[in-house]
Design a protein around this motif. Sequence first.
Motif: not given
Length: 179
Positions: A6-12, A67-72
């Motif tokens: 399982t890979v973590a998701t990096r969120i900015l 290197q995030p995968e998603a931005v909030a």
Amino acid sequence: MGSTATVATRILGLDPGLRITGFGLIDQLGSQLRYVASGCIRTADGELPGRLKTLLDGVREVIATWQPEAVAVEKVFVNVNPQSTLLLGQARGAVICGAVSCDLPVSEYTALQVKQSVVGYGKAAKEQVQHMVQRLLALDASPGPDAADALACAICHAHGAHGLGAHTGTRRRAGRLLG
């Protein structure tokens, strides 16, 4: 038998401001959240175009570094002062452009959604948000207010809050997606 990695998701998370834009990064692995980094992008006094470029470049630099995968992004609120609201909206636009220019998906959340997700109360004080961010991410100290708001935005996204525009043309009622 093979194991499934399982890979973590990096969120900015980003809390836009013309003078100070807070940023916060977390990794989400299932229901677990892990603090990665946080800080602020600061603009110097001066002409608006230069300040917006500082924000755009700052967001790009944070993205290149972490290197995030998603931005909030926290959605702008309407101020009593229309000029302040306009300037904040322009800062927010520069921040969003920085993220989308890096081909990242952007979700937007109101302050009410963020506070509800992190504190459980939509009208929580800034200090309550800072305290809950510290607790949820097991930090030794409370982050500064701008970084805490950005981390709270990332936590809100991780908790599965539905960003504004996340389901274009749809709305929710009683947990059901309506077309």
